[in-house]
Design an enzyme around this catalytic site. Structure first.
Site, PDB file in Angstrom:
ATOM      1  N   ALA A  24      -4.810  25.911   0.890  1.00 46.63           N
ATOM      2  CA  ALA A  24      -5.095  25.157   2.101  1.00 46.63           C
ATOM      3  C   ALA A  24      -4.400  23.799   1.999  1.00 46.63           C
ATOM      4  O   ALA A  24      -4.114  23.320   0.909  1.00 46.63           O
ATOM      5  CB  ALA A  24      -6.595  24.969   2.250  1.00 46.63           C
ATOM      6  N   GLY A  61      -6.325  29.032  -1.296  1.00 47.21           N
ATOM      7  CA  GLY A  61      -6.310  29.862  -0.099  1.00 47.21           C
ATOM      8  C   GLY A  61      -5.150  30.850  -0.090  1.00 47.21           C
ATOM      9  O   GLY A  61      -5.223  31.890   0.577  1.00 47.21           O
ATOM     10  N   GLU A 111      -6.447  33.705  -1.998  1.00 43.38           N
ATOM     11  CA  GLU A 111      -7.496  34.338  -1.195  1.00 43.38           C
ATOM     12  C   GLU A 111      -6.891  35.204  -0.092  1.00 43.38           C
ATOM     13  O   GLU A 111      -7.408  36.260   0.236  1.00 43.38           O
ATOM     14  CB  GLU A 111      -8.426  33.261  -0.615  1.00 43.38           C
ATOM     15  CG  GLU A 111      -9.234  32.583  -1.724  1.00 43.38           C
ATOM     16  CD  GLU A 111     -10.053  31.401  -1.225  1.00 43.38           C
ATOM     17  OE1 GLU A 111      -9.452  30.470  -0.669  1.00 43.38           O
ATOM     18  OE2 GLU A 111     -11.281  31.422  -1.397  1.00 43.38           O
ATOM     19  N   GLU A 135      -9.387  25.272  -6.948  1.00 44.72           N
ATOM     20  CA  GLU A 135     -10.279  24.473  -6.090  1.00 44.72           C
ATOM     21  C   GLU A 135     -11.229  23.544  -6.844  1.00 44.72           C
ATOM     22  O   GLU A 135     -11.390  22.384  -6.471  1.00 44.72           O
ATOM     23  CB  GLU A 135     -11.092  25.380  -5.163  1.00 44.72           C
ATOM     24  CG  GLU A 135     -10.318  25.892  -3.959  1.00 44.72           C
ATOM     25  CD  GLU A 135      -9.599  27.192  -4.244  1.00 44.72           C
ATOM     26  OE1 GLU A 135      -9.359  27.508  -5.439  1.00 44.72           O
ATOM     27  OE2 GLU A 135      -9.245  27.898  -3.283  1.00 44.72           O
TER      28      GLU A 135
HETATM   29  N1  T1G Z   1      -1.817  20.757   0.256  1.00 46.63           N
HETATM   30  C1  T1G Z   1      -1.082  19.689   0.612  1.00 46.63           C
HETATM   31  N2  T1G Z   1       0.049  19.333  -0.018  1.00 46.63           N
HETATM   32  C2  T1G Z   1       0.456  20.106  -1.039  1.00 46.63           C
HETATM   33  C3  T1G Z   1      -0.285  21.236  -1.466  1.00 46.63           C
HETATM   34  C4  T1G Z   1      -1.464  21.549  -0.750  1.00 46.63           C
HETATM   35  N3  T1G Z   1      -2.212  22.607  -1.084  1.00 46.63           N
HETATM   36  N4  T1G Z   1       0.376  21.784  -2.505  1.00 46.63           N
HETATM   37  C5  T1G Z   1       1.462  21.036  -2.724  1.00 46.63           C
HETATM   38  N5  T1G Z   1       1.510  20.029  -1.842  1.00 46.63           N
HETATM   39  C6  T1G Z   1       2.565  19.012  -1.712  1.00 46.63           C
HETATM   40  C7  T1G Z   1       2.537  17.983  -2.832  1.00 46.63           C
HETATM   41  O1  T1G Z   1       1.595  16.960  -2.571  1.00 46.63           O
HETATM   42  C8  T1G Z   1       3.955  17.466  -2.765  1.00 46.63           C
HETATM   43  O2  T1G Z   1       4.029  16.630  -1.635  1.00 46.63           O
HETATM   44  C9  T1G Z   1       4.748  18.728  -2.441  1.00 46.63           C
HETATM   45  O3  T1G Z   1       3.813  19.646  -1.837  1.00 46.63           O
HETATM   46  C10 T1G Z   1       5.389  19.396  -3.636  1.00 46.63           C
HETATM   47  O4  T1G Z   1       4.403  19.548  -4.649  1.00 46.63           O
HETATM   48  C11 T1G Z   1     -10.081  27.414   1.352  1.00 46.63           C
HETATM   49  C12 T1G Z   1      -9.740  24.853   0.479  1.00 46.63           C
HETATM   50  C13 T1G Z   1       1.918  24.120  -5.586  1.00 46.63           C
HETATM   51  C14 T1G Z   1       1.950  24.074  -8.092  1.00 46.63           C
HETATM   52  O5  T1G Z   1      -4.838  22.903  -5.341  1.00 46.63           O
HETATM   53  O6  T1G Z   1      -0.812  22.545  -7.683  1.00 46.63           O
HETATM   54  O7  T1G Z   1      -7.021  26.417  -0.868  1.00 46.63           O
HETATM   55  O8  T1G Z   1       4.814  14.512  -2.584  1.00 46.63           O
HETATM   56  O9  T1G Z   1       5.517  17.992  -6.279  1.00 46.63           O
HETATM   57  O10 T1G Z   1       5.483  20.537  -9.086  1.00 46.63           O
HETATM   58  O11 T1G Z   1     -10.359  27.971  -0.863  1.00 46.63           O
HETATM   59  O12 T1G Z   1       1.749  21.139  -5.827  1.00 46.63           O
HETATM   60  O13 T1G Z   1       6.439  16.103  -1.585  1.00 46.63           O
HETATM   61  O14 T1G Z   1       4.833  14.889  -0.134  1.00 46.63           O
HETATM   62  O15 T1G Z   1       3.397  19.237  -6.842  1.00 46.63           O
HETATM   63  O16 T1G Z   1       6.533  22.423  -7.717  1.00 46.63           O
HETATM   64  C15 T1G Z   1      -5.786  24.653  -3.451  1.00 46.63           C
HETATM   65  C16 T1G Z   1      -2.091  22.164  -5.220  1.00 46.63           C
HETATM   66  C17 T1G Z   1      -6.003  24.020  -2.110  1.00 46.63           C
HETATM   67  C18 T1G Z   1      -2.568  23.578  -5.108  1.00 46.63           C
HETATM   68  C19 T1G Z   1       3.704  22.887  -6.725  1.00 46.63           C
HETATM   69  N6  T1G Z   1      -4.401  24.474  -3.839  1.00 46.63           N
HETATM   70  N7  T1G Z   1      -0.663  22.118  -5.486  1.00 46.63           N
HETATM   71  O17 T1G Z   1       4.042  22.038  -7.794  1.00 46.63           O
HETATM   72  O18 T1G Z   1       5.599  20.458  -6.579  1.00 46.63           O
HETATM   73  S1  T1G Z   1      -7.677  24.104  -1.634  1.00 46.63           S
HETATM   74  C20 T1G Z   1      -4.029  23.604  -4.771  1.00 46.63           C
HETATM   75  C21 T1G Z   1      -0.125  22.257  -6.710  1.00 46.63           C
HETATM   76  C22 T1G Z   1      -7.901  25.618  -0.948  1.00 46.63           C
HETATM   77  C23 T1G Z   1      -9.467  27.302   0.012  1.00 46.63           C
HETATM   78  C24 T1G Z   1      -9.317  25.892  -0.505  1.00 46.63           C
HETATM   79  C25 T1G Z   1       1.349  22.003  -6.851  1.00 46.63           C
HETATM   80  C26 T1G Z   1       2.205  23.275  -6.805  1.00 46.63           C
HETATM   81  P1  T1G Z   1       5.095  15.460  -1.470  1.00 46.63           P
HETATM   82  P2  T1G Z   1       4.687  19.221  -6.162  1.00 46.63           P
HETATM   83  P3  T1G Z   1       5.481  21.371  -7.873  1.00 46.63           P
END
Ligand code: T1G
Length: 708
Positions: free
Chosen positions: A65, A111, A114, A136
């Site tokens: 998400a 997500g 999921e 999460e």
């Molecule tokens: N939401 C918003 N921005 C995100 C994002 C996300 N989920 N994932 C990455 N970004 C942005 C990040 O801030 C950066 O932004 C750019 O993408 C590149 O990321 C219902 C509610 C995917 C392994 O916790 O772990 O799903 O600085 O530099 O090293 O159950 O990002 O360029 O503007 O980190 O290649 C759960 C979080 C959400 C994953 C990539 N998901 N992301 O790593 O690049 S909650 C996460 C990561 C959810 C549901 C619930 C990593 C990555 P900018 P990066 P990277």
């Protein structure tokens, strides 16, 4: 539609997600809306008999998400509505009436997973960037689009809890082994394999899941067995979180509830918990840490004009002791560079090579690499007693004994044997870099790279720059540190740098409390309750009392009485009690295992009989010494920003993440209140607690470190 495209090929609908303008795919409001529309079309198109869901991005399936979206949520009601609409969409996907294959390459998280779990079949690539998991809880929320329901049903409760409660991400190979994905393929044939699977599904074939975790699944069907699994998981969880992190506990309950009362009831609970957690302070702080770490990944380490970093393909490591071996090992394992050790004799070199190899072997054992990769990386390790081949090095890190004369000698030797564009780094935890660099002809290419021990496990690297360090040198060290998988902060060359500087007064205070008759158990417990992973006395034992004392002395020489440590500590060292490594410290150790407190230590340090320190002051004295020092060091420019300071404290010391770091926590408490408390402590216990000028200023002006 912007994010999705649909193309039909011989009865198979290709549903391609490529979120415009973003480096990764994530599930935004617009994406949800478009997916709903796309599903309409997939259903309506009679020609389509099965679907392949795939990403158009090189290394991202779906990163979950959109985090920005959920941190903007203002109320529980809003959060509840958001999560319900997400759940409805995923349910719709699952019940589409046409089989769907998830073709996974790159991050498949939260997500994203999921979504994949609601598909009929999952194919994943063995690309190292393919990471699958439910992170999460690391953000203080729970998988709330069915993750707590579908994952345990697919791979068994125990294996699912292992992933969900720790917020784990695993490589595809591991995901395949536990049954999260059905097929593991090289990237080049992902589309072909997914297409074939879709074809088969279209023809009426249904996957027979491999019998992974069969024993676990049997256990899950037995209510008694299930209860045992949950009870054990809960106990382990509370031990780990100390009750400070509500999310994993909520996730556990959502899984348990769903297994008992069915998916619908489980989803209700997921939604209710999500709504509560998403707007909670703990989640907000954990998300801030995520954003801070992400921002740090892109920070070159210098302001203004940013020169290109020197690419490192050959690393020299002088000093093949424990630290040197760790640095070399991680450099080869993580960055795949050629590592050349140099030490005085072959026995030491042999040991260093063995230490580095051990890191590779660990990765082989955990199947992070295969045996071919192991052999390739192993062949990049070499060593010698001379400096021949150091001319090839792009970066040399010295990790010799912490003694200025020894460091000087090594610095001279390195400079004589490397090219002009080679970066020279010192891995020291106590000696000022400027002093180490005194003897070289070109001090502009010298800096500090302070790794923490053990190098493989500790995530932080302090890159220490002097007034003379050139920007190209800084950016090169930062870039390489990151390639080694470290979170890197750039700090000024001041005694103790950042981490040891703020740790110093905290550990000293623990020593004073001991001296005043507070027990080891009480002190350690006070700080683990506060949220540290281990208490300060345990930490002293782990680090080594001699090592801690050496660092304390450096701080005291530089900053005076405020940083003075206790005599008790000296006496422990004289008595040969250096902590774990000597088999005895404040705790007893048997065969490497920590046992109970060694009561004789009290006598050695001359502890008062019975403590007169009030209970609440024990925690305050230790915590506030660290907070005060953090504010002071930030003010002196030791770190470049509150962000770096907080990340350094969290990753370097284990400062409780749920508090957001010392500076974030100061903001939370308010400078005024902290300054007042420090003033009271100063009156009761001595001047060392006097609030630092920065806090006094902030208290007067009502300022914060971060914008409100
Ligand atoms: N939401 C918003 N921005 C995100 C994002 C996300 N989920 N994932 C990455 N970004 C942005 C990040 O801030 C950066 O932004 C750019 O993408 C590149 O990321 C219902 C509610 C995917 C392994 O916790 O772990 O799903 O600085 O530099 O090293 O159950 O990002 O360029 O503007 O980190 O290649 C759960 C979080 C959400 C994953 C990539 N998901 N992301 O790593 O690049 S909650 C996460 C990561 C959810 C549901 C619930 C990593 C990555 P900018 P990066 P990277």
């Amino acid at each position: 539609m912007d994010a999705f495209t649909i193309r039909v090929e011989d009865g198979i609908g290709w549903l391609v997600l490529d979120l415009p303008g973003e480096p990764v795919n994530m599930i935004t409001r617009a994406v949800r809306h478009e997916l709903d529309e796309a599903l309409d079309r997939l259903v309506a198109d009679k020609e389509i008999r099965a679907v392949v869901l795939i990403s158009g991005k090189p290394d991202s399936f779906i990163a979950g998400a959109d985090i920005d979206e959920f941190v903007a949520l203002q109320s529980r009601e809003e959060a509840y509505e958001l999560v319900r609409s997400g759940q409805a969409l995923i349910n719709r996907l699952e019940r589409l009436g046409k089989p769907i294959v998830a073709a996974i390459n790159g991050s498949c998280l939260g997500g994203g997973l999921e979504t994949a779990l609601a598909c009929t079949y999952r194919v994943a690539t063995d690309n190292p960037k393919t990471r699958i998991g439910l992170p999460e809880v690391q953000l203080g929320i729970i998988p709330a689009a069915g993750g707590c329901q579908r994952l345990p049903r697919l791979i068994g409760v125990r294996a699912a809890l292992d992933i969900i409660l720790a917020g784990k991400q695993v490589v595809a190979r591991r995901a395949y082994r536990v049954g999260m994905v059905d097929e593991l393929v090289p990237s080049a044939i992902l589309e072909e394999v997914a297409y074939k699977a879709a074809k088969r599904l279209a023809g009426g074939w249904r996957p027979k899941r491999r019998r992974v975790g069969a024993a676990d699944l049997a256990l899950d069907r037995n209510p008694l067995g299930r209860r045992v699994v949950f009870a054990t998981a809960k106990k382990q969880l509370l031990k780990k979180t100390g009750g400070h992190y509500p999310a994993p506990e909520a996730a556990l309950r959502a899984v348990q509830h769903g297994m008992k009362h069915g998916i619908e009831a489980g989803l209700d609970m997921e939604a209710a918990f999500f709504a509560e957690l998403a707007v909670d302070d703990v989640s907000r702080r954990l998300v801030q840490i995520f954003f801070a770490t992400t921002a740090l990944k892109k920070d070159p380490g210098v302001e203004g004009d940013v020169p290109e970093p020197v690419p490192v393909s050959n690393l020299g490591v002088v000093g093949a002791g424990f630290m040197g071996a760790g640095i070399g090992g991680v450099a080869v394992a993580q960055a795949g560079v050629d590592v050349r050790f140099r030490d005085n004799d072959f026995e030491r070199i042999g040991k260093g090579l063995e230490g580095a190899r051990k890191i590779l072997k660990g990765r082989l054992k955990r199947r992070r690499i295969d045996k071919y990769e192991y052999r390739r990386l192993d062949s990049l390790l070499s060593g010698s007693t001379g400096y021949e081949s150091f001319r090839r090095c792009d970066l040399v890190i010295e990790a010799v004994f912490e003694d200025l004369d020894v460091k000087h000698e090594v610095m001279r030797e390195i400079e004589e044997n490397v090219r002009d564009d080679c970066v020279i780094a010192s891995n020291t935890s106590t000696i000022p870099i400027a002093r180490i660099a005194q003897v070289v002809e070109r001090p502009e290419r010298v800096l500090g790279m302070h790794f923490f021990s053990p190098v493989e496990k500790m995530p932080l690297l302090e890159v220490i720059v002097t007034d003379r360090t050139a920007p190209w040198v800084t950016v090169s060290a930062v870039a390489f540190g990151r390639e080694m998988g470290k979170t890197v902060i750039v700090v000024q060359d001041q005694p103790g740098f950042w981490v040891n500087r703020i740790l110093g007064p905290y550990l000293n205070e623990a020593g004073r409390l001991l001296q005043q008759g507070v027990t080891v158990e009480h002190i350690d417990k006070a700080m683990t309750r506060f949220g540290f992973p281990v208490g300060p006395v345990t930490l002293l034992d782990e680090v080594g009392l001699d090592v801690a004392q050496k660092a304390a002395k450096v701080l005291c020489d530089a900053f005076g009485d405020r940083m003075r440590s206790t005599e008790g500590m000296e006496r422990m060292i004289e008595d040969g009690r250096l902590g774990r490594k000597s088999g005895s410290g404040f705790y007893r150790y048997e065969k490497g295992k920590k046992r109970d407190v060694d009561e004789t230590a009290y006598e050695i340090i001359g502890a008062a009989a019975g403590s007169k320190v009030p209970r609440e002051d024990v925690t305050k004295r230790m915590a506030y010494s660290m907070l005060n020092e953090a504010a002071r060091a930030l003010d002196e420019g030791v770190v470049r920003s509150p962000r770096d300071g907080d990340i350094g404290a969290i990753f370097g010391i284990g400062f409780p993440p749920f508090l957001g770091g010392p500076l974030r926590y100061l903001d939370e408490l308010g400078a005024k209140r902290v300054a007042e408390t420090l003033q009271q402590l100063a009156e009761a216990y001595g001047d060392r607690f006097a609030p630092c000028p920065r806090l006094v200023r902030m208290a007067d002006a009502g300022e914060r470190f971060y914008p409100a």
